[in-house]
Design a protein around this motif. Sequence first.
Motif, PDB file in Angstrom:
ATOM      1  N   ASP A 133      -0.006 -36.176  17.768  1.00 58.03           N
ATOM      2  CA  ASP A 133       0.013 -34.877  16.919  1.00 58.03           C
ATOM      3  C   ASP A 133       0.001 -33.631  17.303  1.00 58.03           C
ATOM      4  O   ASP A 133      -0.265 -33.174  18.652  1.00 58.03           O
ATOM      5  N   TYR A 134       0.550 -32.962  16.601  1.00 57.91           N
ATOM      6  CA  TYR A 134       0.805 -31.582  16.961  1.00 57.91           C
ATOM      7  C   TYR A 134      -0.271 -30.496  15.931  1.00 57.91           C
ATOM      8  O   TYR A 134       1.148 -30.801  14.677  1.00 57.91           O
ATOM      9  N   ASN A 135       0.552 -29.448  15.764  1.00 58.22           N
ATOM     10  CA  ASN A 135       0.592 -28.036  14.177  1.00 58.22           C
ATOM     11  C   ASN A 135       1.235 -27.032  15.098  1.00 58.22           C
ATOM     12  O   ASN A 135       0.972 -26.199  16.073  1.00 58.22           O
ATOM     13  N   CYS A 136       2.906 -26.996  14.634  1.00 55.71           N
ATOM     14  CA  CYS A 136       4.014 -25.858  14.298  1.00 55.71           C
ATOM     15  C   CYS A 136       2.802 -24.815  14.758  1.00 55.71           C
ATOM     16  O   CYS A 136       1.972 -24.116  13.947  1.00 55.71           O
ATOM     17  N   LEU A 137       3.466 -23.474  15.270  1.00 58.43           N
ATOM     18  CA  LEU A 137       2.825 -22.108  15.444  1.00 58.43           C
ATOM     19  C   LEU A 137       3.426 -21.387  13.980  1.00 58.43           C
ATOM     20  O   LEU A 137       4.244 -22.129  12.646  1.00 58.43           O
ATOM     21  N   HIS A 138       2.477 -21.034  13.073  1.00 60.19           N
ATOM     22  CA  HIS A 138       2.207 -20.386  12.075  1.00 60.19           C
ATOM     23  C   HIS A 138       0.925 -19.245  11.478  1.00 60.19           C
ATOM     24  O   HIS A 138       0.905 -19.522  12.730  1.00 60.19           O
ATOM     25  N   GLN A 139       1.095 -19.163  10.201  1.00 62.65           N
ATOM     26  CA  GLN A 139       0.647 -17.834   9.176  1.00 62.65           C
ATOM     27  C   GLN A 139      -0.128 -18.566   8.917  1.00 62.65           C
ATOM     28  O   GLN A 139       0.523 -19.167   7.826  1.00 62.65           O
ATOM     29  N   ASP A 140      -0.945 -18.242   8.452  1.00 59.73           N
ATOM     30  CA  ASP A 140      -2.338 -19.083   6.763  1.00 59.73           C
ATOM     31  C   ASP A 140      -2.378 -18.146   5.873  1.00 59.73           C
ATOM     32  O   ASP A 140      -3.526 -16.769   5.841  1.00 59.73           O
ATOM     33  N   VAL A 141      -1.558 -18.022   5.132  1.00 61.40           N
ATOM     34  CA  VAL A 141      -0.881 -16.285   4.336  1.00 61.40           C
ATOM     35  C   VAL A 141      -0.737 -17.393   3.055  1.00 61.40           C
ATOM     36  O   VAL A 141       0.249 -18.122   2.904  1.00 61.40           O
ATOM     37  N   TYR A 142      -1.498 -17.351   1.805  1.00 58.12           N
ATOM     38  CA  TYR A 142      -1.697 -17.833   1.203  1.00 58.12           C
ATOM     39  C   TYR A 142      -1.460 -16.868  -0.077  1.00 58.12           C
ATOM     40  O   TYR A 142      -1.301 -18.198  -1.625  1.00 58.12           O
ATOM     41  N   GLY A 143      -0.730 -15.768  -0.306  1.00 51.05           N
ATOM     42  CA  GLY A 143      -0.772 -14.623  -1.231  1.00 51.05           C
ATOM     43  C   GLY A 143      -0.945 -13.651  -1.167  1.00 51.05           C
ATOM     44  O   GLY A 143      -1.337 -12.995   0.183  1.00 51.05           O
ATOM     45  N   ASP A 144      -0.830 -12.179  -2.371  1.00 50.70           N
ATOM     46  CA  ASP A 144      -0.812 -11.011  -1.330  1.00 50.70           C
ATOM     47  C   ASP A 144      -2.425 -10.503  -0.768  1.00 50.70           C
ATOM     48  O   ASP A 144      -2.418  -9.983   0.549  1.00 50.70           O
ATOM     49  N   ILE A 145      -3.453 -10.821  -1.291  1.00 46.02           N
ATOM     50  CA  ILE A 145      -4.622 -10.468  -0.063  1.00 46.02           C
ATOM     51  C   ILE A 145      -5.058 -11.801   0.935  1.00 46.02           C
ATOM     52  O   ILE A 145      -4.958 -13.146   0.528  1.00 46.02           O
ATOM     53  N   VAL A 146      -4.933 -11.016   1.814  1.00 47.85           N
ATOM     54  CA  VAL A 146      -5.089 -11.594   3.362  1.00 47.85           C
ATOM     55  C   VAL A 146      -6.115 -10.832   3.761  1.00 47.85           C
ATOM     56  O   VAL A 146      -5.958  -9.908   4.434  1.00 47.85           O
ATOM     57  N   PHE A 147      -7.408 -11.886   4.385  1.00 48.00           N
ATOM     58  CA  PHE A 147      -7.964 -11.232   4.857  1.00 48.00           C
ATOM     59  C   PHE A 147      -7.560 -11.740   6.281  1.00 48.00           C
ATOM     60  O   PHE A 147      -7.220 -12.761   6.620  1.00 48.00           O
ATOM     61  N   PRO A 148      -8.478 -10.146   7.048  1.00 44.57           N
ATOM     62  CA  PRO A 148      -7.257 -10.541   8.676  1.00 44.57           C
ATOM     63  C   PRO A 148      -7.914 -11.575   9.902  1.00 44.57           C
ATOM     64  O   PRO A 148      -7.477 -11.281  10.753  1.00 44.57           O
ATOM     65  N   PHE A 149      -8.713 -12.273   9.436  1.00 43.48           N
ATOM     66  CA  PHE A 149      -9.385 -13.144  10.369  1.00 43.48           C
ATOM     67  C   PHE A 149      -9.736 -14.352   9.643  1.00 43.48           C
ATOM     68  O   PHE A 149     -10.035 -14.766   8.579  1.00 43.48           O
ATOM     69  N   GLN A 150      -9.216 -15.627  10.644  1.00 46.50           N
ATOM     70  CA  GLN A 150     -10.132 -16.562   9.925  1.00 46.50           C
ATOM     71  C   GLN A 150     -10.356 -17.352  11.712  1.00 46.50           C
ATOM     72  O   GLN A 150     -10.488 -16.699  12.678  1.00 46.50           O
ATOM     73  N   VAL A 151     -11.271 -18.688  11.312  1.00 47.86           N
ATOM     74  CA  VAL A 151     -12.516 -18.745  12.644  1.00 47.86           C
ATOM     75  C   VAL A 151     -12.575 -20.561  12.118  1.00 47.86           C
ATOM     76  O   VAL A 151     -12.273 -21.118  11.186  1.00 47.86           O
ATOM     77  N   ILE A 152     -12.030 -21.334  13.845  1.00 45.20           N
ATOM     78  CA  ILE A 152     -11.614 -22.469  13.891  1.00 45.20           C
ATOM     79  C   ILE A 152     -12.778 -22.841  14.837  1.00 45.20           C
ATOM     80  O   ILE A 152     -13.329 -22.448  15.446  1.00 45.20           O
ATOM     81  N   PHE A 153     -13.056 -23.856  14.270  1.00 46.39           N
ATOM     82  CA  PHE A 153     -14.680 -24.947  15.110  1.00 46.39           C
ATOM     83  C   PHE A 153     -13.917 -26.447  15.686  1.00 46.39           C
ATOM     84  O   PHE A 153     -13.093 -26.842  14.693  1.00 46.39           O
ATOM     85  N   ALA A 154     -14.387 -26.292  16.558  1.00 42.89           N
ATOM     86  CA  ALA A 154     -13.979 -27.570  16.935  1.00 42.89           C
ATOM     87  C   ALA A 154     -15.094 -29.371  16.933  1.00 42.89           C
ATOM     88  O   ALA A 154     -16.433 -28.114  17.101  1.00 42.89           O
ATOM     89  N   LEU A 155     -14.402 -30.168  16.341  1.00 43.96           N
ATOM     90  CA  LEU A 155     -15.817 -31.186  16.131  1.00 43.96           C
ATOM     91  C   LEU A 155     -15.425 -32.036  16.661  1.00 43.96           C
ATOM     92  O   LEU A 155     -16.583 -33.135  17.246  1.00 43.96           O
ATOM     93  N   SER A 156     -14.430 -31.748  17.869  1.00 45.99           N
ATOM     94  CA  SER A 156     -14.485 -33.470  19.095  1.00 45.99           C
ATOM     95  C   SER A 156     -14.540 -32.911  19.996  1.00 45.99           C
ATOM     96  O   SER A 156     -14.680 -31.596  20.425  1.00 45.99           O
TER      97      SER A 156
END
Length: 234
Positions: A133-156
């Motif tokens: 499995d893999y995740n292609c390069l992308h941006q997580d934008v879901y509408g007009d309002i976009v917060f400029p940061f997101q946080v990713i936690f490793a669970l494994s």
Amino acid sequence: MISSVIANLPWPEISKSLWNSGYARMGRILTQAQCEETRSLYSDTSIFRSRIDMERYRFGRGEYQYFANPLPKLVADLREQLYRFLAPIANEWMYALGIKANFPADLESFLKQCHRHGQKRPTPLVLHYRQGDYNCLHQDVYGDIVFPFQVIFALSKPDEEFTGGELLLVEQRPRAQSLGHAIRMEQGEAAVITTRYRPAKGSRGYYRTNFRHGVSEVLSGERYTLGVVFHDAA
Ligand SMILES: [Fe+2]
């Protein structure tokens, strides 16, 4: 308490790294027990609002699920506490780029803004990757309002539970070749990344460099991550 863990993070260094590189390693935030508990939620489909099979949309291969409201307490606390420290940096960025945006100091007020723009669905998610499995390069934008940061936690645990599967970040620089970062995270570690772009200093003020993120192929085992996106989705 997760709020004191977040409050005690080295915020000046995190801010500096965000300004310089568009992302920052935050160190270990979650305990092994918290990681295991969070990833064990994955099989309880009743607490999620939707499940995405990435292959179906050609986003990659693997799957993820968005939590439904109310979010699990740990996820809600992380989102609220991280937002408080990231919002001032977000405002500095927008100011540097001359973008009219004012992110309120607390998550509740920010989410009200999202809701007024029709973005009402919660976006924190758990991603599950198996071998291949893999995740292609992308941006997580879901509408007009976009917060400029997101946080990713490793669970494994890398090496023990999976190999490969690095967090990828690509910075597309104007009139220059793109710059790639591969981030290997230990279980419980978190990284904050820019959602779309960062202000880079030029000779006449700041300009934007565009970012996309993804995950390299998981070569063996299983890998879970928790993604905390701050803006809600339309
Ligand atoms: Fe993403």
